[in-house]
Scaffold this motif. Structure first.
Motif, PDB file in Angstrom:
ATOM      1  N   LYS A 142       7.886   3.748   4.654  1.00 47.86           N
ATOM      2  CA  LYS A 142       6.960   2.608   4.611  1.00 47.86           C
ATOM      3  C   LYS A 142       6.799   1.983   5.994  1.00 47.86           C
ATOM      4  N   PRO A 165       1.421  -0.295   2.485  1.00 47.79           N
ATOM      5  CA  PRO A 165       0.096  -0.747   2.017  1.00 47.79           C
ATOM      6  C   PRO A 165      -0.622  -1.586   3.060  1.00 47.79           C
ATOM      7  N   MET A 166      -1.929  -1.629   2.951  1.00 49.90           N
ATOM      8  CA  MET A 166      -2.716  -2.642   3.638  1.00 49.90           C
ATOM      9  C   MET A 166      -2.374  -3.976   2.982  1.00 49.90           C
ATOM     10  N   ASP A 167      -2.005  -4.948   3.764  1.00 49.75           N
ATOM     11  CA  ASP A 167      -1.515  -6.233   3.249  1.00 49.75           C
ATOM     12  C   ASP A 167      -2.619  -6.979   2.492  1.00 49.75           C
ATOM     13  N   ARG A 202      -0.879   7.270   2.101  1.00 52.06           N
ATOM     14  CA  ARG A 202      -1.484   6.300   1.187  1.00 52.06           C
ATOM     15  C   ARG A 202      -2.856   5.893   1.730  1.00 52.06           C
ATOM     16  N   GLN A 206      -7.037  -2.355   0.324  1.00 52.40           N
ATOM     17  CA  GLN A 206      -6.144  -3.398  -0.205  1.00 52.40           C
ATOM     18  C   GLN A 206      -6.050  -3.310  -1.730  1.00 52.40           C
ATOM     19  N   GLU A 237       1.314   4.636  -5.495  1.00 57.81           N
ATOM     20  CA  GLU A 237       2.270   3.786  -6.230  1.00 57.81           C
ATOM     21  C   GLU A 237       3.064   4.629  -7.236  1.00 57.81           C
TER      22      GLU A 237
ATOM     23  N   VAL B   2      -0.226  -5.141  -5.051  1.00 58.35           N
ATOM     24  CA  VAL B   2       0.910  -4.384  -4.533  1.00 58.35           C
ATOM     25  C   VAL B   2       2.146  -5.225  -4.734  1.00 58.35           C
ATOM     26  N   ILE B   6       4.831  -7.071  -1.667  1.00 57.33           N
ATOM     27  CA  ILE B   6       4.500  -8.369  -1.088  1.00 57.33           C
ATOM     28  C   ILE B   6       5.182  -9.455  -1.906  1.00 57.33           C
ATOM     29  N   ARG B 446     -10.864  -9.009  -5.189  1.00 59.59           N
ATOM     30  CA  ARG B 446     -10.468  -9.863  -4.046  1.00 59.59           C
ATOM     31  C   ARG B 446     -11.344 -11.105  -3.930  1.00 59.59           C
TER      32      ARG B 446
END
Lengths: 466, 466
Positions: A142, A165-167, A202, A206, A237, B2, B6, B446
């Motif tokens: 990661k 991941p993209m935050d 991945r 988002q 995931e 995610v 997070i 989003r």
């Protein structure tokens, strides 16, 4: 569109004018001109039917492909209908990478003997597997420090799975992209240093959804080139969960992709000649190439048709620019930037003085503003001239601030050009970016048209201050 | 989403605080709290799965319908899972209008004997045709002065076709709506004054597309009630063309709609009790009812789930408000405003002091800001207290300005409440508004979540200044 009922009849009587650099007030005449430009974009805009035609009649158009060649002809033919002063093709040699037959990725045991085929897309530029299946145990990383900790002992002979991941908590999705895309760009070579035989990445979004996202990678010259493939965030995931339960999980893959010799292609350029300074240029452009999936609608069909419609709008409203206004459709932004590089080199060679270059390559969404960039010391002076334009964009909820320009116009920076990025709302961009989902239907007509109006309005105003 | 990667772990240690009314600077602690609120909304938000459940398990929910009753239970059950201090139903008698079997509209000769069935939706509240087909010649009116010119001589016994488009050149689509919706609201009665037997209304959208849009009408008591039906903008354009060629064109229609006796329904309310001023209230709400087509996703499922998630976010981040924070899901915004009216009357009767009421009923799109309204002289004083909050929303590209509040909170205005409208991007709203196309799938996760975060952030900040 309601052509029968809305007429844009404003003709610009004012050709040359100047702005007071200190005044934060609007000149009524320019304000009306900007309004007329937006009205033309929204009541009679052509970018939406043009986008449909580009997406449906040409489709995707990776550099070097038959689709890209068709797109060049499509763009030239379309620009030829506008009565411009000049439309031409600027030769560019571009890379030619082919995906070949669809990739095959399968999650296999470990302990769980159930095999699971998953959709995947080789990263652009990846080497293939010579038609052979490769298979190995998967290890997840990661972060780069995860990779380091695994080291050669943990990686050699295996497949590295990059799963950072993209935050989703980043408000601007491009910032989240910036925080994750290094895995796609350099993951393969960084894993290969430790002896990995392939990487699975991945996808860059988002969301957690079903779409694999392709995109370019860069190989270091000092390590072996290993295959690299993207899987959807949902499958990423799931793979991570499976690895937790069953660390012996393996993946098999076949990639048919390959790189072929460079191909001759073109930037497509149209212009309205400046009445006063024909050798001084203001341009807006997007890139004509796309990835080889979907239809390259938001990336970057929208930027192309907005830039084209900018010229049509200026002509239609009767504006006679004093500087030469260009639409430049760059070839090969996605996997080489050859078009942008050649364009800047040719500008230099011919002594074309570029005043400002605007790039639109962030999707056809509702405009939020323009961001400005430039070389070193000249930038501050240049940007001072932009500030008085801010009030003209307030009715359109748009800001003018320092920030990024764009990839294709970047090579113009050393020529002291003011660079400008069109900055639309970014929330939906990575729903589609580099996927099969990036098709005409996901573009909203009004949002697209507002972008074309914004480009034309900015160029009108820039022509006044330069 | 995610969840695995997070974590939002900020707990608010500061409960009470004050803002300097003059400072345009941010307090670091509040800035961090706002950031944590948005992060919770974006990384662990529940509004998206809640919206899916409301749209797919309940579906559309016109006041008085079985769907509306189901929605009330759904909302109460969902709020009950949040560990709030109180969740309850506030009784409201609502109108009960039923569409009945699908409407039938057909364009018939004139000279052209070819008949053409077209999709249409009776306007909410319209009388039906008692199961009988009515048929008459059509006359087009694009303005009230067109109607006046036609007069009784041109209208008596005929069907009036209101065909003034929403102006596509207006940047804010709600302004274009405001410039056209009078045809839908009062067209039937204004045509009936001249003896029209029915009206056909062009749908309320800036697009030219295939969707008929319903919505409420208002009958004058002094003229006969005549049937009113909406057709898509595309069909409106076609009908106008046909009328030009063939002014004898007629339309036939059957409407099965009818009004039934009022029905008992409910506003659904959840609250976190204030630790210092439990009888002073800040609320956010949307309306739980919808039109009887589609799934009421953007109108106003999104507003409901955002208001609900606001409470969840505040709880989850550990914030203890000093004033009572409410989520109010109003019943019957679409065709009566009974929920908003009852809520304000009950607040008055119980002596509940409302500090601020926020309405979210403009779709689940990317936030652009909040607009504030209030009664007469108190508004300016109240809005002065809002201005210092502006810097907190700058990182989210949101503005706080005077402007509209909303329909459901309007009845609170005489109680000197600060009213506030959540103001998202408006470009796509009228693609879906009051149509069969307003379904879960057209809402972006989003964009929706950013709205919930914005509501929670504003309420956190308001709780600090009140």
């Amino acid at each position: 569109m309601v052509k029968s009922t809305i007429f844009v009849s404003v003709v610009f009587t004012l050709t040359f004018f100047s702005f007071s650099a200190s005044a934060q007030q609007k000149d009524k005449q320019h304000e009306d001109a900007v309004r007329a430009i937006y009205s033309q974009a929204l009541s009679d805009g052509q970018c939406y039917p043009w986008l449909e035609s580009l997406c449906k009649q040409v489709g995707h158009r990776l550099s070097g492909s038959a689709g890209a060649a068709k797109a060049v002809q499509w763009a030239k033919n379309t620009l030829d209908t506008l009565g411009l002063d000049s439309v031409w093709l600027q030769p560019v040699m571009v890379p030619h990478w082919e995906r070949g037959a669809a990739e095959h990725v399968e999650i296999v045991g470990g302990n769980d003997k159930k095999r699971l085929k998953i959709p995947a897309l080789a990263l652009g530029g990846s080497v293939g597997t010579d038609g052979k299946k490769i298979q190995a145990q998967v290890v997840e990383a990661k972060s780069w420090s995860d990779l380091e900790k695994l080291g050669e002992a943990g990686i050699k002979g295996k497949i590295v799975f990059f799963n950072r991941p993209m935050d989703p908590t980043r408000i601007r999705s491009f910032e989240a992209y910036g925080g994750a895309v290094d895995q796609r760009v350099s993951g393969a070579s960084r894993a290969a240093k430790y002896g990995a035989i392939a990487v699975v990445v991945r996808s860059m979004t988002q969301n957690v959804d079903q779409w694999p996202h392709t995109g370019s990678l860069r190989y270091d010259t000092l390590v072996p080139r290993i295959p690299a493939i993207a899987i959807s965030t949902r499958d990423a995931e799931d793979l991570a969960k499976r690895l937790k339960k069953d660390p012996a999980t393996a993946v098999s893959m076949i990639l048919h992709c390959r790189s072929l010799p460079d191909v001759l292609s073109y930037n497509v350029i149209g212009e309205i000649r400046g009445s006063e300074n024909p050798n001084e240029y203001i341009l807006a452009g997007g890139h004509l190439d796309s990835w080889d999936v979907g239809e390259g609608a938001h990336d970057d069909g929208t930027g192309c048709v907005q830039s084209m419609d900018m010229l049509r709008i200026l002509k239609k409203t009767g504006y006679k620019p004093k500087n030469t206004i260009r639409c430049v459709l760059f070839m090969n932004e996605e996997n080489g930037l050859r078009g942008g590089t050649v364009y800047a080199a040719e500008a230099q060679r011919k002594g074309e003085k570029h005043l400002c270059a605007i790039e639109t390559d962030a999707g056809g969404f509702t405009p939020r503003g323009f961001t400005f960039d430039g070389h070193g010391d000249v930038f501050e002076t240049l940007f001072e001239r932009i500030k008085p334009l801010r009030p003209y964009f307030e009715p359109y909820n748009m800001t003018l601030n320092p920030g990024g320009g764009g990839a294709d116009i970047g090579p113009l920076k050393p020529q002291n050009v003011l660079l400008c990025g069109y900055y639309p709302d970014s929330q939906r961009y990575f729903d589609f970016h580099h996927t099969a989902a990036d098709v005409f239907e996901v573009v909203n007509k009004r949002e697209l048209e507002l972008g074309a109006g914004s480009l034309a309005a900015l160029i009108y105003l820039l022509d006044g201050i330069f």
